[in-house]
Motif scaffolding. Structure first.
Motif, PDB file in Angstrom:
ATOM      1  N   ARG A  39       0.834  -1.198   0.000  1.00 25.64           N
ATOM      2  CA  ARG A  39       0.000   0.000   0.000  1.00 25.64           C
ATOM      3  C   ARG A  39       0.874   1.255   0.000  1.00 25.64           C
ATOM      4  O   ARG A  39       0.581   2.228  -0.695  1.00 25.64           O
ATOM      5  N   GLU A  43       0.926   4.240  -2.742  1.00 25.36           N
ATOM      6  CA  GLU A  43       0.714   5.643  -2.345  1.00 25.36           C
ATOM      7  C   GLU A  43       1.878   6.512  -2.790  1.00 25.36           C
ATOM      8  O   GLU A  43       1.676   7.624  -3.291  1.00 25.36           O
ATOM      9  N   SER A  46       1.712   7.062  -6.455  1.00 22.94           N
ATOM     10  CA  SER A  46       0.625   8.007  -6.709  1.00 22.94           C
ATOM     11  C   SER A  46       1.107   9.449  -6.472  1.00 22.94           C
ATOM     12  O   SER A  46       0.838  10.348  -7.273  1.00 22.94           O
ATOM     13  N   SER A  49       3.432  10.571  -9.229  1.00 26.10           N
ATOM     14  CA  SER A  49       2.745  10.907 -10.479  1.00 26.10           C
ATOM     15  C   SER A  49       2.169  12.318 -10.399  1.00 26.10           C
ATOM     16  O   SER A  49       2.213  13.065 -11.377  1.00 26.10           O
ATOM     17  N   ILE A  50       1.661  12.707  -9.216  1.00 25.43           N
ATOM     18  CA  ILE A  50       1.133  14.075  -9.049  1.00 25.43           C
ATOM     19  C   ILE A  50       2.266  15.077  -9.200  1.00 25.43           C
ATOM     20  O   ILE A  50       2.144  16.082  -9.911  1.00 25.43           O
ATOM     21  N   LEU A  54       2.671  18.014 -12.065  1.00 23.48           N
ATOM     22  CA  LEU A  54       2.802  19.446 -11.744  1.00 23.48           C
ATOM     23  C   LEU A  54       4.046  20.035 -12.403  1.00 23.48           C
ATOM     24  O   LEU A  54       4.008  21.140 -12.938  1.00 23.48           O
ATOM     25  N   ILE A 130       0.119   5.218 -14.155  1.00 14.48           N
ATOM     26  CA  ILE A 130      -0.948   6.167 -13.781  1.00 14.48           C
ATOM     27  C   ILE A 130      -0.944   7.265 -14.839  1.00 14.48           C
ATOM     28  O   ILE A 130       0.102   7.826 -15.162  1.00 14.48           O
ATOM     29  N   ASN A 131      -2.128   7.585 -15.357  1.00 20.07           N
ATOM     30  CA  ASN A 131      -2.249   8.660 -16.334  1.00 20.07           C
ATOM     31  C   ASN A 131      -2.940   9.853 -15.664  1.00 20.07           C
ATOM     32  O   ASN A 131      -4.017   9.712 -15.086  1.00 20.07           O
ATOM     33  N   THR A 132      -2.302  11.020 -15.735  1.00 17.77           N
ATOM     34  CA  THR A 132      -2.908  12.226 -15.149  1.00 17.77           C
ATOM     35  C   THR A 132      -3.126  13.233 -16.278  1.00 17.77           C
ATOM     36  O   THR A 132      -2.170  13.853 -16.751  1.00 17.77           O
ATOM     37  N   PRO A 133      -4.368  13.382 -16.726  1.00 19.56           N
ATOM     38  CA  PRO A 133      -4.622  14.371 -17.775  1.00 19.56           C
ATOM     39  C   PRO A 133      -4.862  15.753 -17.154  1.00 19.56           C
ATOM     40  O   PRO A 133      -5.535  15.863 -16.138  1.00 19.56           O
ATOM     41  N   ILE A 134      -4.289  16.791 -17.773  1.00 20.52           N
ATOM     42  CA  ILE A 134      -4.458  18.160 -17.258  1.00 20.52           C
ATOM     43  C   ILE A 134      -4.978  19.042 -18.385  1.00 20.52           C
ATOM     44  O   ILE A 134      -4.276  19.247 -19.387  1.00 20.52           O
ATOM     45  N   ALA A 150      -5.135  19.282 -23.842  1.00 18.64           N
ATOM     46  CA  ALA A 150      -4.897  18.471 -22.639  1.00 18.64           C
ATOM     47  C   ALA A 150      -3.438  18.029 -22.617  1.00 18.64           C
ATOM     48  O   ALA A 150      -2.885  17.617 -23.645  1.00 18.64           O
TER      49      ALA A 150
END
Lengths: 157, 163
Positions: A39, A43, A46, A49-50, A54, A130-134, A150
């Motif tokens: 876990r 985390e 995760s 990826s953020i 950014l 992990i895909n982060t679309p902005i 995007a």
């Protein structure tokens, strides 16, 4: 004599059950620790990826600028984008230190439909992604217009 | 003899209570620790950023409302509130179509539910039918923007995004 033997038997049985319970407790504890580590890994990935998303959305190589110091929020300059694509390919080692294994693309959604691949480094084996679309504004400095786009940041491990 | 029997029963009773308490403790542990959803923080962060960023990018986007001038979506919202047209066409209908197209190609593709509303005045009376995909009755993040019409009327633009 018989009573003593019975008492000894009882003590041995109790000790046996006691050790069996301790064994079950240890097995349960190690399983719990293992799933807890898993876990934490998820985390951490995760959060990474953020953080990378950014960084990508504020890259000076891409963001719009108006006047000397002011910048427009969540905006990518299309002219910069065309050059950044080549620049990032030529300096792969530098950007690998920043993004690691990731694929970063910019897509125009409205009114056009262009796609630019800025960075593409995938690992030999993918465990997790992990895909982060902005959503971003794509600024055309020649026509002085904005389109809707995007920025997709796919992070791998 | 009777005393020994009572003592034994009391001991067993005590053991049973201890076992029940330990079992309840383990069940709580399993429920709140092991089965806690992972990545809640990321989901909350991306939902909030999505709502704000989508609305921000949307407002700046230039549309094809009028052939001879650059009309952004924020201009189009003002045209709709002021009953101005788009080269003869209904600006409110055009606004709804453009917003639906953009949100369906982005938020919907990214498996997000959403609701886009434009309200006028302090009571936020809808000037267009809200653009909705499943809607967000519960846990959601909202992006806000405010505009003024030429009559100084306040327009509130809201975008709810949820999983």
């Amino acid at each position: 004599m018989k009573r003593a033997q019975v008492k000894m038997g009882e003590t041995i049985a109790i000790l046996f059950i006691f050790f069996v319970l301790i064994l079950f407790g240890l097995i349960f504890y190690f399983q719990f620790q293992k799933s807890s580590f898993e876990r934490q890994k998820v985390e951490l990935f995760s959060e990474q990826s953020i953080s990378k998303s950014l960084v990508a959305s504020f890259l000076p190589e891409l963001i719009c600028s108006r006047n000397v110091a002011a910048t427009v929020k969540n905006c990518i300059d299309l002219k910069k984008l065309e050059f950044a694509s080549e620049e990032m390919k030529d300096n792969r080692e530098y950007y690998f230190d920043i993004f690691g294994f990731a694929v970063i693309t910019v897509e125009e959604i409205y009114p056009g439909n262009g796609t630019w691949v800025l960075y593409n480094q995938t690992p030999p084996e993918i465990t997790r992604e992990i895909n982060t679309p902005i959503p971003v504004s794509l600024f055309n400095p020649v026509e002085n217009t904005y389109s809707f786009g995007a920025l997709n940041v796919e992070v791998y491990t | 003899m009777w005393k020994f029997t009572r003592k034994g029963q009391l001991e067993v009773f005590g053991l049973v209570i201890v076992v029940i308490l330990i079992s309840l403790g383990m069940l709580f542990l399993l429920k709140f620790v092991l089965f806690k959803p992972v990545g809640e923080e990321r989901a909350t962060f991306t939902r909030g950023k999505l709502a704000e960023n989508t609305l921000g990018a949307l407002m700046n986007t230039v549309t094809t409302c009028r052939a001879e001038s650059k009309v952004t979506i924020s201009d189009l919202i003002q045209y709709c509130a002021e009953n101005q047209d788009c080269d003869g066409g209904d600006s409110c209908v055009f606004l709804k179509e453009v917003v639906e197209e953009i949100l369906s190609k982005t938020l919907q593709v990214w498996n997000k539910d959403y609701e886009f509303r434009v309200g006028s005045g302090p009571d936020k009376v809808d000037i267009i039918t809200p653009v909705v995909h499943e809607g967000c009755p519960l846990d959601k993040k909202t992006g806000f923007r405010y505009l003024r019409t030429r009559r100084r009327e306040l327009l509130t633009i809201e975008l709810d995004v949820c999983d």
